[in-house]
Design a protein around this motif. Structure first.
Motif, PDB file in Angstrom:
ATOM      1  N   ASP A 467       1.003  -1.363  -0.017  1.00 58.65           N
ATOM      2  CA  ASP A 467      -0.083   0.013  -0.007  1.00 58.65           C
ATOM      3  C   ASP A 467       0.970   1.384   0.007  1.00 58.65           C
ATOM      4  O   ASP A 467       2.022   1.230   0.512  1.00 58.65           O
ATOM      5  CB  ASP A 467      -0.822   0.044   1.212  1.00 58.65           C
ATOM      6  N   LEU A 468       0.252   2.176  -0.697  1.00 63.14           N
ATOM      7  CA  LEU A 468       0.978   3.397  -0.729  1.00 63.14           C
ATOM      8  C   LEU A 468       1.265   4.221   0.672  1.00 63.14           C
ATOM      9  O   LEU A 468       0.138   3.946   1.557  1.00 63.14           O
ATOM     10  CB  LEU A 468       0.514   4.548  -1.528  1.00 63.14           C
ATOM     11  N   PRO A 469       2.337   4.913   0.983  1.00 66.73           N
ATOM     12  CA  PRO A 469       2.531   5.391   2.299  1.00 66.73           C
ATOM     13  C   PRO A 469       1.129   6.305   3.045  1.00 66.73           C
ATOM     14  O   PRO A 469       0.626   6.056   3.856  1.00 66.73           O
ATOM     15  CB  PRO A 469       3.697   6.055   2.294  1.00 66.73           C
ATOM     16  N   GLU A 470       1.033   7.216   2.051  1.00 63.79           N
ATOM     17  CA  GLU A 470      -0.033   8.053   2.004  1.00 63.79           C
ATOM     18  C   GLU A 470      -0.847   8.515   0.917  1.00 63.79           C
ATOM     19  O   GLU A 470      -0.101   8.471  -0.088  1.00 63.79           O
ATOM     20  CB  GLU A 470       0.387   9.356   2.821  1.00 63.79           C
ATOM     21  N   LEU A 471      -2.334   8.468   1.204  1.00 61.22           N
ATOM     22  CA  LEU A 471      -3.196   8.864  -0.083  1.00 61.22           C
ATOM     23  C   LEU A 471      -3.122  10.201  -0.209  1.00 61.22           C
ATOM     24  O   LEU A 471      -3.129  11.073   0.740  1.00 61.22           O
ATOM     25  CB  LEU A 471      -4.537   8.319   0.237  1.00 61.22           C
ATOM     26  N   TRP A 522      -4.380  12.983  -9.260  1.00 60.23           N
ATOM     27  CA  TRP A 522      -4.978  11.815  -8.391  1.00 60.23           C
ATOM     28  C   TRP A 522      -4.378  10.669  -8.745  1.00 60.23           C
ATOM     29  O   TRP A 522      -3.926   9.989  -8.017  1.00 60.23           O
ATOM     30  CB  TRP A 522      -6.448  11.928  -8.164  1.00 60.23           C
ATOM     31  N   TYR A 523      -4.525  10.564 -10.079  1.00 64.90           N
ATOM     32  CA  TYR A 523      -4.014   9.254 -10.656  1.00 64.90           C
ATOM     33  C   TYR A 523      -2.496   9.119 -10.494  1.00 64.90           C
ATOM     34  O   TYR A 523      -1.961   7.924 -10.274  1.00 64.90           O
ATOM     35  CB  TYR A 523      -4.445   9.009 -12.065  1.00 64.90           C
ATOM     36  N   LEU A 524      -1.909  10.124 -10.832  1.00 66.47           N
ATOM     37  CA  LEU A 524      -0.523  10.159 -10.788  1.00 66.47           C
ATOM     38  C   LEU A 524       0.030   9.669  -9.168  1.00 66.47           C
ATOM     39  O   LEU A 524       1.072   9.126  -9.043  1.00 66.47           O
ATOM     40  CB  LEU A 524       0.091  11.501 -11.129  1.00 66.47           C
ATOM     41  N   SER A 525      -0.709  10.288  -8.366  1.00 71.76           N
ATOM     42  CA  SER A 525      -0.110  10.121  -6.893  1.00 71.76           C
ATOM     43  C   SER A 525      -0.638   8.849  -6.388  1.00 71.76           C
ATOM     44  O   SER A 525      -0.103   8.163  -5.562  1.00 71.76           O
ATOM     45  CB  SER A 525      -0.548  11.191  -6.074  1.00 71.76           C
ATOM     46  N   ASN A 526      -1.829   8.196  -6.765  1.00 64.14           N
ATOM     47  CA  ASN A 526      -2.400   7.145  -6.104  1.00 64.14           C
ATOM     48  C   ASN A 526      -2.153   5.810  -6.894  1.00 64.14           C
ATOM     49  O   ASN A 526      -2.792   4.552  -6.439  1.00 64.14           O
ATOM     50  CB  ASN A 526      -3.798   7.388  -5.737  1.00 64.14           C
ATOM     51  N   ILE A 527      -1.638   5.800  -7.959  1.00 57.51           N
ATOM     52  CA  ILE A 527      -1.676   4.635  -8.721  1.00 57.51           C
ATOM     53  C   ILE A 527      -0.008   4.108  -8.551  1.00 57.51           C
ATOM     54  O   ILE A 527       0.036   3.051  -8.527  1.00 57.51           O
ATOM     55  CB  ILE A 527      -2.155   4.704 -10.148  1.00 57.51           C
ATOM     56  N   PHE A 528       1.017   4.898  -8.797  1.00 59.63           N
ATOM     57  CA  PHE A 528       2.041   4.519  -9.137  1.00 59.63           C
ATOM     58  C   PHE A 528       3.093   4.374  -7.643  1.00 59.63           C
ATOM     59  O   PHE A 528       2.546   5.209  -6.810  1.00 59.63           O
ATOM     60  CB  PHE A 528       2.596   5.389 -10.107  1.00 59.63           C
ATOM     61  N   ASP A 529       4.061   3.780  -7.680  1.00 58.38           N
ATOM     62  CA  ASP A 529       4.824   3.871  -6.340  1.00 58.38           C
ATOM     63  C   ASP A 529       5.129   5.079  -6.109  1.00 58.38           C
ATOM     64  O   ASP A 529       5.629   5.884  -6.945  1.00 58.38           O
ATOM     65  CB  ASP A 529       6.012   2.988  -6.581  1.00 58.38           C
TER      66      ASP A 529
END
Lengths: 746, 218
Positions: A467-471, A522-529
């Motif tokens: 999971d990503l560290p922060e959304l 939003w997608y740039l930050s929440n899809i990729f590592d």
């Protein structure tokens, strides 16, 4: 007397034709027509000699008018010439240019789609005393001379599918194809196989079609034209037009005209001028190769001189395509000779060229086609660099290719081979040993009092996705208010508090699953590592290559608003540790429309993915189609990008397309629609043309959910619908389970 | 109650006295009624279009939690009784705001009268329905509204997933006055299939319909 009567009728037809083009009241043509009609009425009362004199004088008057009309032709008048029912059509060409033909897949109105004609034809050339016959497949649009069932040459999806079927036949039999484009545009319906998806399939197939192809454009209406337009040589009629959109369509958009209203004539004329749709413009822009001259006011169905010329041009063009694959020297001398003949084409041909190719020549043909389309429209970007920098970059490219070929090609492949051999050997050995030990083992199990050996357990696969560290939370969530779900009336959704909706719910209605639009960040930050995105080619900038009046301001505004140079972002990123190349079309920049810069960035991203053996993801935040302000330079991005995609997929990559929000027109009908793996985020709308265009073209209303992702899935246009909240996981799964063999992690 | 001339007059009188249906528009939830977008006497339209995709006329704006919501007409008619004093005030849920007086059309009146006077046989399940072959043959021969069915006779066949169930007539012998489906049509559960009436009532029902057609031209 009968001849005179025919002469009179011909003059009347010529005046009517002139009026059709220039308008009824143009320069007193109406009086000339009146005079001719009066003469027709009292034709038998006038002596023959006098009648002849009169007709001659009328013809002189008409000739003066025609000459003047030809000198002052505007682009919109050329469009009118192209659309005139007296203009030649494909059936006229088949009758007059080819020696014989057999129509395939239909006859008249008994047809899969009467707007598309496929035929097996023979074309002959005379060399000295000998006559040589060539076999070709002819595929094109038939406008018909006022026949309603022809639909004005507007191909339905199944018509384009028929075209594809006969391209396959030509490929199997190894004979050249002559394409004839006479279409105002594709018929915009989504019924299977779907307007956009079928054009995409055609383009994908034509990009590596293993036979020589020549296209002739008379009326090239955007996507419909491209469906049979990706050819080795593209000829164009001097009074034809090739455009991204009809001048009326462009005027309706530019003038923000309401549905059902007609845009003013001046605006249509303005758009026709700005769009650079004529043959000369297209030749200058490099979207066609040559112009086939017509009479000054356009060729009509009985212009036999023009058909003779067209026949010569088609044979010469096919010869050229063939000779290019053979020897450079032979071609050069041939091309030089041809140049001299351009003014007065000879009756005979001096050489006979066989129209079949060997395997090596086919490879050369495909290579030349790829180079041709990759070069098209690039000149407007001004990417020329100083020779030293060019040299350095080329060296870097070669280095990169060598490294990846060695690291993931040679090393990985040999590792894979050894692994496979070892697996085979151990499997073989285990099977052999089991035959020996099985009886002993069974006897032991029977006698032994100990419990049976436990069954083998499946080892859990190591999860690579963390999971990503922060959304990232959208700035939309900062408002303290509620919004209503669009499905509230039908599904009874309660109002949603905005901080919840755009925060925890990721823009998804918790009751019905409707996806509210979110910004691309939003997608740039929440899809990729986290911190894995490395953008490239951000300097390639959209421009105004046609000098479209008023567009510079709009473009500058878009650049200022987004801080970006084009509507596409290309970058390298990681998902669960797997590195991939991404091309993302964004809504904020001119509605994600595709022009030369976007096409070039897409191609470069695609090539980078191919060289570095990375998966390639096209994420469509929104696309409104091809950017109309770039005219045919925009349209040409359809075959260009599809070519790059085809080469990437053939090289064993994974090309994934994910649609979000709205995706329409050109890109969907080419480089996006040709992907074998297309997915949509819920609440997406996908299609070829929007509801208004469909209503105006087909005259029929469409249901409100016509373009919904569910319907696209039902029709087989996409392969699945994903939830935005699971997008990262779904993409990771797709990366692991889909795609060809040539990915670096496989 | 059996149908006779007096009953017909009564039914028609009730529609003559009030050929309208009143739709009371209430607030769907609490909130501030910001603004009325119509006034008394205005003509409004309900949702239109083949798929009812064109929304009805906006009536008023109700705002809750900074979310202004336009409430639209669900039926066509004339706006009557607007509760003007609510404008700008906080309102509770289901508070009547205005009324739409909808003039009944000939088709609507006939439908309502048939519902009142006929014995309606409804679809027991969502399925495809076929007229029983005997009944279909009889209707073809004698015409709609003339065939009598006896108790236990087959009216229709319900077909779903290759399972075929006959629908039998129960009760006294009746005339099949209306068939509300076409052969093989998919019908939702509870939708009407047949409208039946007693044989002696048939002339009265026909008379009723012709009088509605006379009084309320289409």
């Amino acid at each position: 007397m009968r001849e005179l009567q025919r002469y009179l009728q011909e003059l009347i037809d010529r005046v009517v034709y002139l009026q059709d083009i220039k308008g009824e009241n143009w320069e007193g043509s109406v009086y000339l027509l009146e005079d001719l009609k009066q003469l027709k009425e009292k034709f038998f009362q006038i002596p023959e000699k006098e009648c002849h004199h009169l007709l001659e004088s009328y013809e002189t008057r008409l000739k003066i008018l025609e000459d003047r009309a030809a000198r002052e032709l505007t682009p919109y008048e050329i469009v009118k010439i192209t659309r005139n029912p007296q203009r030649f059509t494909l059936l006229d060409i088949l009758e007059n240019v080819y020696d014989s033909y057999t129509e395939l897949g239909g006859e008249g109105d008994i047809n899969v789609d009467p707007a598309v004609i496929c035929a097996r034809a023979m074309i002959s050339r005379r060399v000295g005393d000998k006559i040589y016959l060539h076999q070709v497949i002819v595929i094109g649009h038939e406008k018909g001379h006022g026949e309603e069932f022809r639909n004005g040459g507007s191909a339905k999806p199944w018509g384009n599918e028929k075209a594809l079927r006969y391209m396959r036949v030509a490929e199997t039999e190894g004979i050249p194809i002559h394409f004839y484009i006479f279409t105002p545009g594709a018929y915009p319906i989504e019924d299977y196989p779907g307007a956009a998806q079928q054009i995409a399939r055609n383009l994908y197939f034509m990009s590596k079609l293993r036979v020589p192809t020549v296209a002739f454009i008379s009326e090239g209406g955007s996507g419909g034209a491209e469906a049979i337009g990706l050819a080795d040589i593209r000829l164009m009629a001097s009074r034809g037009y090739y455009s991204v959109i009809s001048p009326e369509g462009a005027a309706a958009i530019e003038g923000k005209v309401k549905e059902g209203e007609r845009p003013p004539r001046e605006l249509v004329e303005f758009c026709a001028r700005q769009l650079k749709i004529t043959a000369e413009d297209n030749l200058r822009l490099g979207t066609i190769d040559r112009i086939v001259p017509e009479p000054p006011l356009g060729a009509r169905r009985n212009d036999y001189q023009f058909f003779k010329r067209l026949r010569y041009e088609m044979i010469r063009a096919t010869d050229e395509v063939i000779l290019r694959t053979k020897s450079l020297k032979a071609f050069r001398s041939y091309a030089l000779r041809r140049k001299k003949e351009e003014e007065n084409p000879p009756e005979d041909f001096d050489i006979h060229v066989r129209w079949d190719l060997s395997e090596v020549e086919i490879e050369k043909l495909l290579d030349l086609r790829s180079k041709k389309y990759r070069q098209m429209s690039r000149h407007v970007l001004g990417l020329t660099k100083c020779s030293f920098r060019n040299y350095v970059e080329k060296t870097q490219d070669v280095g990169l290719r060598l490294y990846h070929d060695f690291r993931y090609g040679v090393l990985k492949q040999s590792q894979k081979i050894i692994q496979r051999v070892m697996e085979d050997l151990s499997g073989e050995g285990a099977a052999f040993l089991r035959q020996l030990t099985e009886p002993l083992k069974t006897a032991y199990d029977l006698l032994s009092t100990r419990p049976k050996r436990p069954k083998a357990r499946v080892l859990p696969v190591e999860e690579g996705l963390v999971d990503l560290p922060e959304l990232y939370v959208s700035p939309l969530a900062l408002e303290d208010r509620t919004v209503t779900c669009p499905n509230a009336d039908t599904r009874g959704c309660p109002d949603i508090w905005v901080p919840d909706l755009y925060g925890e719910f990721c823009g998804v209605c918790p009751n019905c699953g409707y996806h509210f639009p979110l910004e691309y960040q939003w997608y740039l930050s929440n899809i990729f590592d986290a911190k894995s995105i490395k953008e490239f080619n951000e300097n390639i900038a959209s421009g105004n290559p046609l000098g479209f009046k008023g567009y510079d301001k709009k473009l500058a505004l878009a650049k200022k608003k987004t801080g970006r140079n084009s509507a596409i972002i290309t970058f390298q990123a990681r998902i669960g540790g797997i590195s991939l190349i991404v091309a993302m079309l964004i809504a904020d920049f001119r509605q994600g429309t595709v022009g030369v810069a976007e096409g070039e960035k897409f191609i470069q991203a695609c090539d980078r993915a191919r060289i570095t053996k990375r998966p390639f993801l096209a994420f469509v935040h929104t696309t409104g189609g091809i950017r109309i302000h770039e005219g045919t330079l925009g349209v040409i991005q359809m075959p260009r990008c599809t070519m790059a995609v085809r080469e990437y997929i053939d090289a064993g990559g994974l090309y994934l397309v994910v649609y979000d929000n709205n995706s329409y027109a050109g890109p969907v009908a080419s480089f996006l629609g040709c992907s074998p793996y297309q997915f949509a985020i819920r609440s997406t709308r996908i299609g070829f043309a929007g509801p208004r265009v469909i209503r105006e073209t087909t005259g029929e209303d469409i249901p409100p959910d016509y373009h919904s992702a569910e319907n696209a899935l039902r029709r087989g246009h996409i392969q699945g619908i994903w939830d935005r909240r699971e997008l990262r996981k779904k993409l990771y799964e797709a990366l692991l389970t889909m795609g060809g063999k040539n990915l670096y992690y496989k | 109650m059996a149908l006779d001339n007096r009953k017909i007059n009564q039914l028609l009188q009730s529609f003559r006295a009030n050929p309208y249906r009143i739709f009371v528009v209430v607030t769907p939830h609490t909130g501030y009624l910001r603004e009325f977008l119509v006034k008394e006497g205005d003509e409004v339209k309900g949702p239109t279009g083949k798929w009812l995709e064109k929304l009805g006329t906006p009536l008023f704006i109700l705002e809750r939690e900074k979310n202004p919501k336009t409430i639209r007409a669900k039926a066509s008619g004339i706006v009557s009784k607007v509760n003007y004093e609510l404008e700008g005030r906080f309102v509770e849920a289901f508070e009547p705001v205005l009324e739409i007086k909808h003039s009944l059309t000939q088709k609507e009146i006939i439908a309502e009268l048939l519902r009142k006077t006929l014995h309606i046989v409804t679809a027991p399940e969502k399925a495809r329905y076929f007229l029983s072959p005997e009944l279909a043959k009889k209707i073809e021969k004698e015409g709609e509204g003339k065939v009598v069915v006896k108790p236990g006779e087959e009216l229709a066949i319900m077909s779903f997933m290759k399972r075929e169930t006959p629908i039998l007539h129960e009760g006294p012998p009746m005339v099949v006055f209306r068939v509300f489906f076409s052969q093989g049509q998919m019908i939702e559960q509870g939708e009407p299939l047949f409208g039946l009436c007693l044989e002696n009532e048939r002339p009265y029902v026909e008379k009723l319909i012709s009088r509605v057609k006379e009084e309320w031209p289409a």
